[in-house]
Design an enzyme around this catalytic site. Structure first.
Site, mmCIF file in Angstrom:
data_model
loop_
_atom_site.group_PDB
_atom_site.id
_atom_site.type_symbol
_atom_site.label_atom_id
_atom_site.label_comp_id
_atom_site.label_asym_id
_atom_site.label_seq_id
_atom_site.Cartn_x
_atom_site.Cartn_y
_atom_site.Cartn_z
ATOM 1 N N GLU A 1 -4.207 -107.873 78.664
ATOM 2 C CA GLU A 1 -2.810 -107.920 78.197
ATOM 3 C C GLU A 1 -1.856 -107.374 79.262
ATOM 4 O OE1 GLU A 1 -2.739 -106.087 74.290
ATOM 5 O OE2 GLU A 1 -3.361 -107.966 73.399
ATOM 6 N N GLU B 1 -9.029 -112.509 72.082
ATOM 7 C CA GLU B 1 -8.938 -111.566 70.962
ATOM 8 C C GLU B 1 -8.245 -112.244 69.783
ATOM 9 O OE1 GLU B 1 -7.097 -107.757 71.706
ATOM 10 O OE2 GLU B 1 -7.975 -107.656 73.715
HETATM 11 C C1 BG6 Z 1 -5.011 -105.765 71.755
HETATM 12 C C2 BG6 Z 1 -5.759 -104.886 72.703
HETATM 13 O O1 BG6 Z 1 -3.677 -105.620 71.981
HETATM 14 O O2 BG6 Z 1 -5.063 -105.487 70.413
HETATM 15 C C3 BG6 Z 1 -6.933 -104.148 72.093
HETATM 16 O O3 BG6 Z 1 -6.180 -105.591 73.840
HETATM 17 C C4 BG6 Z 1 -6.545 -103.665 70.721
HETATM 18 O O4 BG6 Z 1 -7.326 -103.116 72.945
HETATM 19 C C5 BG6 Z 1 -6.199 -104.854 69.863
HETATM 20 O O5 BG6 Z 1 -7.500 -102.854 70.117
HETATM 21 C C6 BG6 Z 1 -5.854 -104.518 68.420
HETATM 22 O O6 BG6 Z 1 -4.879 -103.523 68.374
HETATM 23 P P1 BG6 Z 1 -5.114 -102.205 67.531
HETATM 24 O O7 BG6 Z 1 -3.962 -101.347 67.811
HETATM 25 O O8 BG6 Z 1 -5.194 -102.657 66.121
HETATM 26 O O9 BG6 Z 1 -6.409 -101.620 68.004
#
Ligand code: BG6
Length: 492
Positions: A189, A390
């Site tokens: 990101e 993701e």
């Molecule tokens: C993404 C990141 O933005 O979102 C991860 O690359 C992160 O590291 C994921 O864990 C989900 O966000 P969060 O805050 O729910 O863990």
């Protein structure tokens, strides 16, 4: 009617600082993520907790804050349990596992002359274990952690010297793992540095006189570093595949008022800013206009733009969790806690609620069609293979007495998103892989909670690290196994 290619990559995605634990084992140096304390939700209200000041860090190092708990130091103990976890991934049928290397395991201070052999050996062992099950590693070099020494001594990526340190680190791991890893991503990101300077760039923003100047300059350093290690990677193994990784924030106009439509267009350009540079090798025209308007004077060295142009990525990847609305006329509250409020401008739009969408307990608007829109946009603009690096639902789960977890809400979320991805493939988009976020429960990046769970595998540990850390299969474990076994045919 599955149209997923036969060698489609199915798996899950993680980050070292949220997963591994063992923050002071194996010769690892401290990293920025090790300094992020846990803030109970009653206090944080789900807001991002990753802002850390230099003063706080100094107090921690001086032992003045021993009463606080730092969950990322302990993760979910993958460091000691990776064999058990990889076996579970294999049981689900994974053929890819996205993970990151913790830079501080390899170069404890970031600027060391020699790498730490014990750290290199740990990742050798992890890759060998993955290979046992024919699971392809997809490796991020920098995922929200920077060796703490680089932050304190150089103010992180604000300093151009970081490029050199990153090149050393990348060269070491490219050489070491050249026959074990094919897919790489230099930065997770990469856009996040503009919103979360400490998390994304190891920067203590209070040291900066002009936040915009600092973060755009630091971003330029990361972009150059990204292109530079792409060049190095290809010289070490021409078969390596190097990708971009964007935190996708897809914006709709709040209303059909032309002002709102324009605001959404500008807001979406913020996504394409990064991909234009990494995938097409050029700063977009509107970037220069924005810098001028804001008085940002980027220091760009002679060969930087050439390097960017000549070393673009092989594939694009992005994370997608939700969509947003941009409004120019309505004075709305920020909806998603992950991105803090800022001075509003083209790069920092006013975020408005979308009345058509349901919202998770953490304020993420659930929008599978938005996922399709985002994929189509990225494909139409860049025509390079796409990896969805993701996607997923972070929420609380209940461990029943008989150690089962009935997470049908997670299955619903994933099913709808995978269905939309399938339509894109049917319509000709070249998507080569899907790694849902946190296949095993890990520590949240944004809120440092363990209770915000994304996994198919439940980890018996609470926000303070109480629990056995034993692993249990959720209902979604069996569901995802079926999805993979049918190569995306059977989503029911
Ligand atoms: C993404 C990141 O933005 O979102 C991860 O690359 C992160 O590291 C994921 O864990 C989900 O966000 P969060 O805050 O729910 O863990």
């Amino acid at each position: 009617m599955s149209k997923f290619p036969k060698d489609f990559l199915w798996g899950g995605a993680t980050a070292a600082n949220q997963l591994e634990g063992a923050y002071n084992e194996g010769g690892k140096g401290l990293s920025t993520a090790d300094m992020v304390k846990f803030v109970p939700r009653s206090v944080s209200k789900g807001a991002n907790t990753e802002t850390v000041s230099l003063e706080e860090v100094q107090n921690i190092l001086d032992g003045k804050r021993d009463d606080e708990y730092y969950p990322k130091r302990w993760g979910v103990d993958f460091y000691h349990r990776y064999k058990e976890d990889i076996k579970l991934f294999a049981e689900m049928g994974f053929n890819v596992f996205r993970m990151s290397l913790n830079w501080g395991r390899i170069y404890p201070n970031g600027d060391d002359e020699e790498p730490n052999e014990e750290g290199l050996k740990f990742y050798d062992d992890v890759f060998d274990e993955l290979a046992k099950y024919n699971i392809e590693p997809l490796v991020t070099l920098s995922h929200y952690e920077t060796p703490l020494n680089l932050s304190i001594k150089y103010n992180g990526w604000e300093n151009r010297k970081l490029i050199k340190f990153f090149e050393n680190y990348a060269t070491t791991v490219f050489k070491r793992y050249k026959d074990k890893v094919k897919y790489w991503m230099p930065f997770n990101e990469i856009n996040m540095i503009l919103h979360l300077a400490y998390t994304g760039g190891g920067i203590f923003i209070e040291k900066s006189e002009n936040e915009l100047q600092t973060t755009f300059q630091a971003l330029h350093h990361q972009l150059v570093a990204s292109a530079s290690v792409t060049k190095i990677a290809r010289s070490i193994n021409p078969d390596f595949q190097i990708g971009s990784m964007l935190g996708m924030s897809l914006y709709y106009p709040k209303t059909n008022h032309p002002d709102d439509v324009l605001a959404a267009q500008y807001a979406n350009r913020v996504n394409y800013y990064f991909l234009d540079i990494l995938s097409k090798g050029e700063y977009p025209n509107y970037a220069w206009a924005y810098f001028k308007k804001k008085g940002i004077e980027l220091v760009i060295e002679k060969d930087d733009l050439k390097l960017l142009k000549e070393n673009t990525v092989d594939y694009n990847s992005f994370s997608y969790y939700y969509s947003l609305c941009a409004g120019s006329i309505h004075d709305e509250q920020s909806l998603v806690s992950f991105i803090p409020e800022h001075d509003f401008d083209e790069f920092h739009p006013k975020k408005a609620k979308n009345e058509n969408l349901k919202v998770t307990d953490w304020g993420f608007q659930i929008d599978p069609i938005g996922f399709r829109i985002a994929i189509n946009e990225v494909w139409d603009r860049y025509k390079k293979p796409i990896i969805i690096s993701e996607n997923g639902l972070g929420t609380t789960d209940i461990l029943e007495e008989d150690k089962t977890i009935h997470d049908d809400y997670r299955i619903d979320y994933l099913r709808e998103h995978i269905r939309e991805m399938r339509v894109c493939i049917e319509e000709g988009v070249d998507i080569i892989g899907y790694t849902s976020w946190g296949p095993i429960d890990i520590v949240s990046a944004g809120t440092t909670e363990r209770s915000k769970r994304y996994g198919y595998i439940y980890v018996d540990a609470d926000d303070y690290g109480n629990g056995t850390f034993d692993r249990y299969k959720k209902d979604s474990f069996y569901w995802y196994k079926k999805v993979i076994a049918s190569n995306g045919e059977d989503l029911d």
